[in-house]
Design an enzyme around this catalytic site. Structure first.
Site, PDB file in Angstrom:
ATOM      1  N   ASP A 260       0.797  -1.221   0.000  1.00  0.00           N
ATOM      2  CA  ASP A 260       0.000   0.000   0.000  1.00  0.00           C
ATOM      3  C   ASP A 260       0.829   1.270   0.000  1.00  0.00           C
ATOM      4  OD1 ASP A 260      -2.584  -1.087  -0.110  1.00  0.00           O
ATOM      5  OD2 ASP A 260      -2.523  -1.569   2.026  1.00  0.00           O
TER       6      ASP A 260
ATOM      7  N   ASP B 265      -6.394  -4.794  -5.913  1.00  0.00           N
ATOM      8  CA  ASP B 265      -6.095  -3.410  -5.559  1.00  0.00           C
ATOM      9  C   ASP B 265      -4.665  -3.019  -5.954  1.00  0.00           C
ATOM     10  OD1 ASP B 265      -7.814  -4.965  -3.840  1.00  0.00           O
ATOM     11  OD2 ASP B 265      -8.078  -3.243  -2.532  1.00  0.00           O
TER      12      ASP B 265
END
Length: 400
Positions: A121, A183
């Site tokens: 992330d 993602d």
């Protein structure tokens, strides 16, 4: 209904600095972009007056509440870059120095995050903040931070799998080997940018290989995606198809489909490889067939009693932004207009009283769903919904 002409220039975002060949497309449009931008600016003025603790960042607004729930800046929380990213986009739209000053202040508290190697992330955390700051705000001193961030992300690449490992097994003990989630496609933009701006060319190769591996394994025959894939870390073979935030392992989690549409449009922009454009078209066409009339999806397309399920405005905002870019990439004029009009319809719905936070909460948008399957962030405002919404407005402004 006004006739609008726009130039398809690659739809500049936080990593597009060079314009492609111009292509003029005529579309019909009623959407009031100026009103949508003014509404965002009014909401952002409220946010800035309240969000003064630099040790925290806004994450969500609970159902029927008005103010942002802030969370402590933490290297494990993936949403930290979106609020400064919103501020950079408002500066890009208005040119007002006050938004740049606030964006700098909110960006630079995350400098130490450039060394994160515990998860994927770091792309979400650093690129909306530092990437937009470098490109929109001309903060050239951010370059080294972004290059270090890219190296940290690349350290999670597994050549046996051909993909970046998303999560650690300690954090997600259900999976024992290499985990990649859909993602992760969005984090590739950091690698592409770094490769073009003085970083190792290996970053580009890793991003392309990850996109290829995901395209091969992460999608069903009908061009919908799974959320989580577990690979054998040594052989690279797919072991399991799962979900974390969707309704079930085999369901079509709507934000997962959104990440794919946005991700492959971005990968085509960065590579010019037509196979990625062709794939973006296929997954977009499938997604459009699944939508309700207002173009804002339920949180999962396969949840029971679908008409009663919560919507996910964040997925709609992501797709609207990605599809605006895609509309500039396709060569067929009719298809370009179709994607553009669908994106406008999404923005019209999101800007309407049904989804707008104006007068109800401090956010741009309401009615997003983060993780209903986990029992939280259900029918709330989410900071990344606001981020991709204002990005879409900024892209639309440039296209006009």
């Amino acid at each position: 209904m006004a006739s609008i002409f726009f130039l398809a220039l690659g739809c500049e975002s936080a990593s597009t600095e060079e314009k492609e060949d111009e292509k003029v497309v005529e579309v019909q449009e009623d959407f009031d972009l100026e009103a949508a931008v003014e509404a965002c600016e009014g909401q952002l003025e409220i946010m800035v007056s309240k969000l003064t603790d630099l040790s925290k960042h806004p994450r969500l607004i609970e159902t029927d509440e008005r103010e942002w729930k802030e969370v402590t800046n933490n290297e494990l929380i993936w949403t930290s870059g979106f609020y400064p990213g919103i501020l950079w986009y408002m500066y890009d739209i208005t040119g007002e120095t006050r938004w740049k000053e606030e964006a700098i202040k909110r960006t630079e508290v995350f400098e130490d995050f450039q060394y994160i190697t515990k998860h994927h992330d770091i792309g979400f955390m650093m690129f909306p903040a530092y990437g937009n700051g470098y490109i929109i705000g001309d903060q050239k001193q951010y370059k080294d931070i972004l290059l270090t961030s890219a190296a940290s992300l690349a350290s999670r690449y597994n050549p046996n799998v051909g993909a970046i490992k998303s999560w650690s097994n300690k954090m997600h003990p259900r999976w024992k080997q290499h985990i990649t989630i859909i993602d992760n496609m969005l984090n590739l933009e950091l690698l592409f940018w770094a490769a073009k701006n003085g970083g190792d060319h290996r970053f580009y190769d890793i991003a392309v290989r990850h996109a290829e591996t995901t395209m091969k394994n992460h999608f069903r025959e009908d061009y919908t995606s799974w959320h989580v894939l577990e690979y054998d870390s040594l052989s690279g073979e797919v072991m399991h198809h799962h979900t974390k935030q969707g309704y079930s392992d085999d369901s079509r989690w709507s934000r997962g489909q959104a990440w794919g549409i946005y991700g492959y449009s971005m990968v085509y922009r960065e590579t010019g490889d037509k196979k990625f454009l062709d794939f973006a078209i296929k997954i977009t066409d499938k997604y459009l067939t699944l939508l309700p009339e207002d173009r804002v999806p339920p949180w999962d397309f396969d949840a029971p009693n679908l008409e009663e399920q919560e919507r996910d405005a964040s997925a709609a905002a992501i797709v609207a932004s990605g599809m605006l870019e895609l509309s500039t990439q396709v060569e067929d004029k009719a298809l370009s207009e179709r994607y553009y009009k669908a994106a406008i319809q999404m923005l019209e719905s999101l800007s309407s009283d049904a989804y707008s936070g104006v007068g109800k909460a401090d956010s741009f948008l309401l009615h997003s769903t983060g993780a209903k399957s986990l029992g939280h962030e259900i029918d709330v405002a989410l900071i990344y919904a606001d981020y991709y919404y204002i990005e879409a407005l900024d892209r639309l402004r440039k296209m006009k």
